[in-house]
Design a protein around this motif. Structure first.
Motif, mmCIF file in Angstrom:
data_model
loop_
_atom_site.group_PDB
_atom_site.id
_atom_site.type_symbol
_atom_site.label_atom_id
_atom_site.label_comp_id
_atom_site.label_asym_id
_atom_site.label_seq_id
_atom_site.Cartn_x
_atom_site.Cartn_y
_atom_site.Cartn_z
ATOM 1 N N ASP A 60 1.070 -1.365 -0.245
ATOM 2 C CA ASP A 60 -0.063 0.482 0.290
ATOM 3 C C ASP A 60 0.458 1.318 0.010
ATOM 4 O O ASP A 60 0.290 2.224 -0.221
ATOM 5 C CB ASP A 60 -1.327 0.112 0.985
ATOM 6 C CG ASP A 60 -0.299 -0.046 2.833
ATOM 7 O OD1 ASP A 60 0.961 0.428 2.409
ATOM 8 O OD2 ASP A 60 -1.063 0.165 3.546
ATOM 9 N N GLY A 61 2.256 0.909 -0.482
ATOM 10 C CA GLY A 61 2.842 2.245 -0.227
ATOM 11 C C GLY A 61 3.475 3.120 1.222
ATOM 12 O O GLY A 61 3.629 4.272 1.708
ATOM 13 N N GLN A 62 2.177 2.455 2.173
ATOM 14 C CA GLN A 62 3.010 2.787 3.468
ATOM 15 C C GLN A 62 3.900 2.868 4.292
ATOM 16 O O GLN A 62 4.392 1.750 4.438
ATOM 17 C CB GLN A 62 1.352 3.473 5.014
ATOM 18 C CG GLN A 62 0.399 2.728 4.098
ATOM 19 C CD GLN A 62 0.641 4.984 4.137
ATOM 20 O OE1 GLN A 62 0.919 5.603 5.127
ATOM 21 N NE2 GLN A 62 -0.139 5.093 2.346
ATOM 22 N N PRO A 63 4.743 3.105 5.408
ATOM 23 C CA PRO A 63 5.540 2.669 6.088
ATOM 24 C C PRO A 63 5.742 1.308 6.725
ATOM 25 O O PRO A 63 4.192 1.184 7.022
ATOM 26 C CB PRO A 63 6.097 3.972 6.963
ATOM 27 C CG PRO A 63 5.218 4.779 6.439
ATOM 28 C CD PRO A 63 4.109 4.909 5.805
ATOM 29 N N ALA A 64 6.478 0.389 6.221
ATOM 30 C CA ALA A 64 6.580 -0.597 6.745
ATOM 31 C C ALA A 64 7.005 -0.840 8.394
ATOM 32 O O ALA A 64 7.307 0.849 8.349
ATOM 33 C CB ALA A 64 7.894 -1.673 6.235
ATOM 34 N N GLY A 65 6.716 -1.534 9.519
ATOM 35 C CA GLY A 65 6.206 -1.581 11.284
ATOM 36 C C GLY A 65 6.429 -2.836 11.524
ATOM 37 O O GLY A 65 6.365 -4.080 10.761
ATOM 38 N N THR A 66 6.800 -2.962 12.762
ATOM 39 C CA THR A 66 7.167 -4.310 13.089
ATOM 40 C C THR A 66 5.649 -4.762 14.070
ATOM 41 O O THR A 66 5.002 -3.453 14.489
ATOM 42 C CB THR A 66 8.432 -4.305 14.106
ATOM 43 O OG1 THR A 66 8.265 -3.249 15.190
ATOM 44 C CG2 THR A 66 9.671 -3.612 12.868
ATOM 45 N N ALA A 67 5.423 -5.628 14.782
ATOM 46 C CA ALA A 67 4.483 -5.752 15.412
ATOM 47 C C ALA A 67 5.648 -6.708 17.203
ATOM 48 O O ALA A 67 5.622 -7.409 16.766
ATOM 49 C CB ALA A 67 3.755 -6.882 14.705
ATOM 50 N N ASN A 68 4.910 -6.017 18.381
ATOM 51 C CA ASN A 68 4.700 -6.408 18.702
ATOM 52 C C ASN A 68 3.919 -7.643 19.478
ATOM 53 O O ASN A 68 2.858 -7.968 18.881
ATOM 54 C CB ASN A 68 4.013 -5.620 20.459
ATOM 55 C CG ASN A 68 4.557 -6.244 21.745
ATOM 56 O OD1 ASN A 68 5.814 -6.758 22.066
ATOM 57 N ND2 ASN A 68 3.931 -5.682 22.599
ATOM 58 N N GLY A 69 5.440 -8.843 20.309
ATOM 59 C CA GLY A 69 4.695 -10.207 20.396
ATOM 60 C C GLY A 69 5.457 -10.684 18.831
ATOM 61 O O GLY A 69 5.054 -12.371 18.764
ATOM 62 N N VAL A 70 4.999 -10.338 17.593
ATOM 63 C CA VAL A 70 5.046 -11.405 16.377
ATOM 64 C C VAL A 70 6.874 -11.167 16.165
ATOM 65 O O VAL A 70 7.691 -10.032 16.275
ATOM 66 C CB VAL A 70 4.960 -10.768 15.012
ATOM 67 C CG1 VAL A 70 5.242 -11.110 13.732
ATOM 68 C CG2 VAL A 70 3.384 -10.399 15.119
ATOM 69 N N HIS A 71 7.148 -12.679 15.575
ATOM 70 C CA HIS A 71 8.694 -13.116 15.090
ATOM 71 C C HIS A 71 8.697 -13.865 14.207
ATOM 72 O O HIS A 71 7.651 -15.098 14.164
ATOM 73 C CB HIS A 71 9.924 -13.446 16.431
ATOM 74 C CG HIS A 71 9.592 -14.778 17.158
ATOM 75 N ND1 HIS A 71 8.821 -14.736 18.302
ATOM 76 C CD2 HIS A 71 10.251 -16.002 16.843
ATOM 77 C CE1 HIS A 71 8.573 -16.562 18.677
ATOM 78 N NE2 HIS A 71 9.639 -16.759 17.973
ATOM 79 N N PHE A 72 9.936 -14.878 13.419
ATOM 80 C CA PHE A 72 10.071 -15.363 12.742
ATOM 81 C C PHE A 72 11.134 -16.250 12.637
ATOM 82 O O PHE A 72 12.399 -15.610 13.292
ATOM 83 C CB PHE A 72 9.784 -14.447 11.139
ATOM 84 C CG PHE A 72 9.154 -13.712 10.647
ATOM 85 C CD1 PHE A 72 7.812 -13.647 10.172
ATOM 86 C CD2 PHE A 72 9.394 -12.251 11.444
ATOM 87 C CE1 PHE A 72 6.941 -13.009 10.305
ATOM 88 C CE2 PHE A 72 8.419 -11.174 10.752
ATOM 89 C CZ PHE A 72 7.005 -11.510 10.517
ATOM 90 N N ALA A 73 10.947 -17.305 12.956
ATOM 91 C CA ALA A 73 11.743 -18.193 13.105
ATOM 92 C C ALA A 73 11.916 -19.066 12.536
ATOM 93 O O ALA A 73 10.899 -19.942 11.307
ATOM 94 C CB ALA A 73 11.137 -19.616 14.712
ATOM 95 N N PHE A 74 13.438 -19.617 12.267
ATOM 96 C CA PHE A 74 14.088 -20.569 10.945
ATOM 97 C C PHE A 74 14.732 -21.911 11.516
ATOM 98 O O PHE A 74 15.270 -21.728 12.698
ATOM 99 C CB PHE A 74 15.282 -19.643 10.552
ATOM 100 C CG PHE A 74 13.970 -18.015 9.282
ATOM 101 C CD1 PHE A 74 13.641 -18.242 8.077
ATOM 102 C CD2 PHE A 74 14.599 -16.770 10.287
ATOM 103 C CE1 PHE A 74 13.626 -17.354 7.638
ATOM 104 C CE2 PHE A 74 14.060 -15.586 9.350
ATOM 105 C CZ PHE A 74 13.880 -15.524 8.418
ATOM 106 N N ASN A 75 15.047 -22.717 10.504
ATOM 107 C CA ASN A 75 15.208 -23.890 11.374
ATOM 108 C C ASN A 75 16.192 -23.909 11.253
ATOM 109 O O ASN A 75 16.545 -23.840 9.901
ATOM 110 C CB ASN A 75 14.158 -25.085 10.230
ATOM 111 C CG ASN A 75 12.816 -25.347 11.388
ATOM 112 O OD1 ASN A 75 12.274 -25.299 12.076
ATOM 113 N ND2 ASN A 75 11.925 -25.656 9.769
#
Length: 134
Positions: A60-75
């Motif tokens: 949508d062209g809006q700034p990207a943000g992070t979310a409290n409580g979200v993370h991405f785990a890699f094996n």
């Protein structure tokens, strides 16, 4: 073959693709992943065999943000891979959120680390040692 995963892919937004992609090139290479799809000026998708983790500009062209409580785990395939992921991430500018090691609260089989990427997304590498699983 039936996939053992319930996820197909995940995408994160970036405000600086020119910085984000070299960061993920270096960090995900420690786990055997590489760019599967590259869309110049937009973003890229990483994986071992197919695109699983997208880093891209927002739709949508809006700034990207992070979310409290979200993370991405890699094996990871080993504890050494977790250690390499952590060191590569720090060398590429990540912020420490938990050095490699066991986390008993997740069970005796868990070994992992946590960092924040250049834009504040929390990412993790984890090795699940089946020989220690109860």
């Amino acid at each position: 073959m039936e996939s053992p995963s319930i996820m197909n892919h995940v995408s994160i937004g970036s405000n600086n693709i020119e910085q984000a992609l070299p960061f993920y090139d270096a960090v995900l290479a420690t786990l055997g992943a590489k760019r599967q799809i590259d869309i110049p000026g937009i973003g890229a998708a990483y994986g071992k065999l197919f695109p699983e983790f997208w880093v891209q500009q927002t739709h949508d062209g809006q700034p990207a943000g992070t979310a409290n409580g979200v993370h991405f785990a890699f094996n990871a395939e080993s504890k050494a891979d977790v250690d390499r992921f952590y060191q590569a991430a720090l060398a590429a500018g990540a912020r420490d959120e938990g050095e490699p090691g066991p986390r008993e609260m997740y069970g005796p089989a868990y070994y992992g680390c946590f960092v924040r990427d250049l834009e504040g997304h929390k990412i993790e590498a984890t090795f699940w040692d089946e020989t220690l699983h109860e």
